[in-house]
Motif scaffolding. Structure first.
Motif, PDB file in Angstrom:
ATOM      1  N   GLU A 233       0.956  -1.226   0.122  1.00 26.53           N
ATOM      2  CA  GLU A 233      -0.119  -0.032  -0.130  1.00 26.53           C
ATOM      3  C   GLU A 233       1.018   1.028   0.113  1.00 26.53           C
ATOM      4  OE1 GLU A 233      -3.099   0.082   2.700  1.00 26.53           O
ATOM      5  OE2 GLU A 233      -3.341  -2.018   2.754  1.00 26.53           O
ATOM      6  N   PRO A 234       0.398   2.284  -0.589  1.00 29.51           N
ATOM      7  CA  PRO A 234       1.049   3.441  -0.884  1.00 29.51           C
ATOM      8  C   PRO A 234       1.621   4.020   0.381  1.00 29.51           C
ATOM      9  CG  PRO A 234      -0.760   3.584  -2.549  1.00 29.51           C
ATOM     10  CD  PRO A 234      -0.758   2.300  -1.459  1.00 29.51           C
ATOM     11  N   ILE A 235       0.767   4.106   1.406  1.00 30.89           N
ATOM     12  CA  ILE A 235       0.966   4.501   2.895  1.00 30.89           C
ATOM     13  C   ILE A 235       2.076   4.159   3.636  1.00 30.89           C
ATOM     14  CG2 ILE A 235      -0.559   3.148   4.159  1.00 30.89           C
ATOM     15  CD1 ILE A 235      -1.127   5.227   6.148  1.00 30.89           C
ATOM     16  N   TYR A 236       2.566   2.639   3.168  1.00 36.51           N
ATOM     17  CA  TYR A 236       3.764   2.110   3.792  1.00 36.51           C
ATOM     18  C   TYR A 236       5.120   2.623   2.921  1.00 36.51           C
ATOM     19  CZ  TYR A 236       0.047  -0.827   6.068  1.00 36.51           C
ATOM     20  OH  TYR A 236      -0.835  -1.121   6.766  1.00 36.51           O
ATOM     21  N   LEU A 237       4.728   2.632   1.845  1.00 35.10           N
ATOM     22  CA  LEU A 237       6.134   3.046   1.060  1.00 35.10           C
ATOM     23  C   LEU A 237       6.463   4.516   1.222  1.00 35.10           C
ATOM     24  CD1 LEU A 237       5.285   1.445  -2.557  1.00 35.10           C
ATOM     25  CD2 LEU A 237       6.944   0.619  -0.653  1.00 35.10           C
ATOM     26  N   ASN A 238       5.280   5.239   1.594  1.00 35.13           N
ATOM     27  CA  ASN A 238       5.785   6.678   1.869  1.00 35.13           C
ATOM     28  C   ASN A 238       6.315   6.995   3.384  1.00 35.13           C
ATOM     29  OD1 ASN A 238       5.202   9.533   1.913  1.00 35.13           O
ATOM     30  ND2 ASN A 238       3.348   9.544   3.071  1.00 35.13           N
ATOM     31  N   ILE A 239       5.892   6.089   4.196  1.00 29.34           N
ATOM     32  CA  ILE A 239       6.702   6.266   5.423  1.00 29.34           C
ATOM     33  C   ILE A 239       7.957   5.417   5.339  1.00 29.34           C
ATOM     34  CG2 ILE A 239       6.694   5.188   7.852  1.00 29.34           C
ATOM     35  CD1 ILE A 239       3.531   5.137   7.797  1.00 29.34           C
ATOM     36  N   LEU A 240       8.345   4.418   4.435  1.00 27.46           N
ATOM     37  CA  LEU A 240       9.345   3.786   4.277  1.00 27.46           C
ATOM     38  C   LEU A 240      10.529   4.843   3.664  1.00 27.46           C
ATOM     39  CD1 LEU A 240      11.208   1.286   4.024  1.00 27.46           C
ATOM     40  CD2 LEU A 240      10.254   0.963   1.874  1.00 27.46           C
ATOM     41  N   LEU A 241      10.026   5.712   2.619  1.00 29.19           N
ATOM     42  CA  LEU A 241      10.949   6.703   2.118  1.00 29.19           C
ATOM     43  C   LEU A 241      11.446   7.845   2.974  1.00 29.19           C
ATOM     44  CD1 LEU A 241      12.584   7.434  -0.550  1.00 29.19           C
ATOM     45  CD2 LEU A 241      10.357   8.649  -1.303  1.00 29.19           C
ATOM     46  N   GLU A 242      10.433   8.174   3.896  1.00 25.87           N
ATOM     47  CA  GLU A 242      10.636   9.156   5.075  1.00 25.87           C
ATOM     48  C   GLU A 242      11.724   8.669   5.812  1.00 25.87           C
ATOM     49  OE1 GLU A 242       8.093  11.538   8.483  1.00 25.87           O
ATOM     50  OE2 GLU A 242       7.180   9.809   7.208  1.00 25.87           O
ATOM     51  N   LYS A 243      11.450   7.270   6.177  1.00 24.04           N
ATOM     52  CA  LYS A 243      12.530   6.740   7.284  1.00 24.04           C
ATOM     53  C   LYS A 243      13.846   6.604   6.810  1.00 24.04           C
ATOM     54  CE  LYS A 243       9.558   6.146  10.517  1.00 24.04           C
ATOM     55  NZ  LYS A 243       9.369   6.859  11.700  1.00 24.04           N
ATOM     56  N   LEU A 244      13.826   6.255   5.230  1.00 26.80           N
ATOM     57  CA  LEU A 244      15.077   6.207   4.622  1.00 26.80           C
ATOM     58  C   LEU A 244      15.863   7.614   4.502  1.00 26.80           C
ATOM     59  CD1 LEU A 244      16.634   3.911   2.915  1.00 26.80           C
ATOM     60  CD2 LEU A 244      15.481   4.732   1.036  1.00 26.80           C
ATOM     61  N   CYS A 245      15.055   8.445   4.346  1.00 28.28           N
ATOM     62  CA  CYS A 245      15.655  10.043   4.050  1.00 28.28           C
ATOM     63  C   CYS A 245      16.065  10.231   5.526  1.00 28.28           C
ATOM     64  CB  CYS A 245      14.591  10.722   3.693  1.00 28.28           C
ATOM     65  SG  CYS A 245      15.191  12.551   3.435  1.00 28.28           S
ATOM     66  N   ALA A 246      15.609   9.965   6.606  1.00 30.24           N
ATOM     67  CA  ALA A 246      15.996  10.274   7.878  1.00 30.24           C
ATOM     68  C   ALA A 246      17.204   9.489   8.304  1.00 30.24           C
ATOM     69  CB  ALA A 246      14.750  10.012   8.842  1.00 30.24           C
ATOM     70  N   ILE A 247      17.331   8.341   7.830  1.00 28.84           N
ATOM     71  CA  ILE A 247      18.607   7.498   8.221  1.00 28.84           C
ATOM     72  C   ILE A 247      19.877   8.184   7.466  1.00 28.84           C
ATOM     73  CG2 ILE A 247      19.577   5.147   7.627  1.00 28.84           C
ATOM     74  CD1 ILE A 247      16.960   4.043   8.132  1.00 28.84           C
ATOM     75  N   PHE A 248      19.431   8.424   6.137  1.00 26.93           N
ATOM     76  CA  PHE A 248      20.476   9.221   5.536  1.00 26.93           C
ATOM     77  C   PHE A 248      21.085  10.403   6.020  1.00 26.93           C
ATOM     78  CE2 PHE A 248      19.432   6.061   1.934  1.00 26.93           C
ATOM     79  CZ  PHE A 248      20.575   5.198   2.073  1.00 26.93           C
ATOM     80  N   GLU A 249      20.075  11.101   6.352  1.00 31.36           N
ATOM     81  CA  GLU A 249      20.328  12.537   7.100  1.00 31.36           C
ATOM     82  C   GLU A 249      21.151  12.285   8.387  1.00 31.36           C
ATOM     83  OE1 GLU A 249      16.609  14.259   7.605  1.00 31.36           O
ATOM     84  OE2 GLU A 249      16.382  14.932   5.563  1.00 31.36           O
ATOM     85  N   ALA A 250      20.960  11.288   8.921  1.00 32.64           N
ATOM     86  CA  ALA A 250      21.867  10.714  10.303  1.00 32.64           C
ATOM     87  C   ALA A 250      23.119  10.374   9.952  1.00 32.64           C
ATOM     88  CB  ALA A 250      21.134   9.974  11.067  1.00 32.64           C
ATOM     89  N   ASP A 251      23.690  10.649   8.581  1.00 35.08           N
ATOM     90  CA  ASP A 251      25.143  10.227   8.101  1.00 35.08           C
ATOM     91  C   ASP A 251      25.354   8.699   8.263  1.00 35.08           C
ATOM     92  OD1 ASP A 251      27.327  11.106   6.869  1.00 35.08           O
ATOM     93  OD2 ASP A 251      28.243  11.818   8.813  1.00 35.08           O
ATOM     94  N   ALA A 252      24.278   8.028   8.067  1.00 32.85           N
ATOM     95  CA  ALA A 252      24.430   6.647   8.117  1.00 32.85           C
ATOM     96  C   ALA A 252      25.466   6.045   7.253  1.00 32.85           C
ATOM     97  CB  ALA A 252      23.126   5.837   7.622  1.00 32.85           C
ATOM     98  N   LEU A 253      25.616   6.777   6.039  1.00 37.25           N
ATOM     99  CA  LEU A 253      26.706   6.145   5.044  1.00 37.25           C
ATOM    100  C   LEU A 253      27.972   6.029   5.623  1.00 37.25           C
ATOM    101  CD1 LEU A 253      25.453   7.877   1.576  1.00 37.25           C
ATOM    102  CD2 LEU A 253      25.391   5.354   2.259  1.00 37.25           C
ATOM    103  N   ARG A 254      28.407   7.210   6.551  1.00 34.92           N
ATOM    104  CA  ARG A 254      29.741   7.217   6.919  1.00 34.92           C
ATOM    105  C   ARG A 254      29.733   6.620   8.562  1.00 34.92           C
ATOM    106  NH1 ARG A 254      31.651  13.402   5.535  1.00 34.92           N
ATOM    107  NH2 ARG A 254      29.660  13.840   6.205  1.00 34.92           N
ATOM    108  N   LEU A 255      28.871   6.368   8.981  1.00 32.84           N
ATOM    109  CA  LEU A 255      28.671   5.913  10.595  1.00 32.84           C
ATOM    110  C   LEU A 255      28.344   4.468  10.496  1.00 32.84           C
ATOM    111  CD1 LEU A 255      27.255   9.159  12.370  1.00 32.84           C
ATOM    112  CD2 LEU A 255      29.492   8.506  11.921  1.00 32.84           C
TER     113      LEU A 255
END
Length: 380
Positions: A233-255
């Motif tokens: 369902e779109p609502i779950y994908l919407n939340i998933l992309l929001e969480k994914l963005c927050a993870i990368f904003e927390a500098d996950a690629l380097r940490l």
């Protein structure tokens, strides 16, 4: 059973005939009693396999599922008890796989299953979920769907890192058997989102215990297949992309210390870029803002580590998508009469010359060439 009686009744004259046979006749005469005996054994085994084994398997499976649910309940009570100051009293007796008290067992004695602490619970949980994963294809059906997904979700939420890993392996098996959850979709994605949200805070040693199962679960849940997004369902994908963005904003690629976990996050990003149409899970500006934010962190992380091959594919797809958007915007500015006002778009290709692009853009019917699902390009 009457047929079996007749077969065994014919065994007596066959044995008498064998007893009076000469040494030269023995190899020939012995074939008849052998055949009768083999048919009898085969019939017995077939009856056991069809009647008795199915019933026993059903009984043992139900007891197995109930025992796992009992252990999960202990895990939940232990977790909430620590939070509320109401600790469990050990040992705890689990009444499963019990014998009937009315049946005389001779010299055998019934002994209750006692668990002395959470270490016993977790050890038994891991053993049982391994067994359940092995027989998942035999016990999976729609009426059992809620029970099985409920077990997997609870293990992910309340289990130890090792138990979480086996819970993810079990859920991966369920996805491969029947696709994403339907009735328990809310529960499952809530647990998954919670896990992803706290991924940056997990200890390295604990993360190693379920990094591989997490990657396998993500790949099974978000396959690189056309129209795969329609199963969620779109609502779950919407939340998933929001969480994914927050993870990368927390500098996950380097940490983040785990390349497999980063690989799982990159897999989700590619899934959105290539297979989820723009506008499916959220408004077009929201999708663009999130993707642009993620890409900015990708660019900032380039060169910060010795091994960064996991960045290549997502960056390539993102750049290709951006290039396609720029081409369409330029084309729309130069040829407003052929641009589509409602925001519909098509996929781009590096191998298509400019004249072919213009020809394709002038065609109104989307079924003639690839749709926007491939790269997620859109016109505003």
């Amino acid at each position: 059973m009457a047929d079996q009686g007749l077969e065994m009744a014919s065994m007596i004259p066959a044995l008498r005939e064998l007893g009076s046979a000469s040494p030269e006749e023995y190899n020939t005469v012995v074939q008849k009693p052998r055949q009768i005996l083999c048919q009898f054994i085969d019939r017995i085994l077939m009856d056991v396999d069809v009647v008795k084994n199915c019933a026993v398997f059903d009984l043992l499976t139900r007891e197995l599922l109930h025992l796992i649910q009992d252990l999960i309940l202990l895990h939940e009570r232990n977790t909430t008890g620590h939070q509320q100051g109401d600790l469990l009293s050990w040992p705890v007796v689990v009444n499963r796989f019990s014998s009937n008290d009315k049946i005389h067992l001779g010299y055998l004695n019934t002994i209750p299953l006692q668990l002395m602490g959470m270490s016993n619970v977790e050890c038994l949980e891991v053993t049982l979920i391994k067994i359940l994963t092995d027989i998942a294809s035999d016990v999976f059906f729609k009426r059992q769907d809620i029970t099985l997904w409920g077990i997997g979700c609870s293990l992910m939420e309340y289990g130890s890192p090792k138990t979480k890993g086996w819970g993810m392996t079990f859920l991966t098996e369920l996805v491969q058997l029947g696709g994403p959850p339907e009735q328990l979709a809310s529960n499952f994605f809530c647990v998954l989102f919670g896990m992803l949200q706290s991924i940056n805070e997990v200890d390295t040693a604990q993360l190693e215990l379920y990094e591989e199962p997490l990657l396998m679960l993500v790949r099974a849940l978000f396959p690189f297949e056309a129209h795969a997004h329609s199963n969620i369902e779109p609502i779950y994908l919407n939340i998933l992309l929001e969480k994914l963005c927050a993870i990368f904003e927390a500098d996950a690629l380097r940490l983040l210390p785990s390349e497999k976990v980063i690989g799982a996050l990159c897999h989700i990003l590619q899934y959105f870029l290539k297979f989820v149409p723009v506008g499916y899970e959220s408004a077009v500006p929201v999708r663009r803002a999130r993707i642009n934010s993620i890409c900015s962190f990708f660019i900032a992380a380039v060169g910060s580590q010795a091994e960064q091959e996991y960045l290549l594919s997502p960056l390539y797809i993102a750049l290709k998508t951006e290039a396609a958007e720029i081409i369409k915007e330029l084309h729309g500015a130069n040829h407003p009469e052929t641009s589509n006002a409602d925001g519909w778009n098509s996929s781009s290709s590096d191998e298509i010359p400019e004249k072919r692009i213009r020809l394709s853009l002038s065609i109104k019917h989307p079924k003639k060439f690839p749709t926007s699902a491939e790269y997620g390009v859109v016109i505003q």
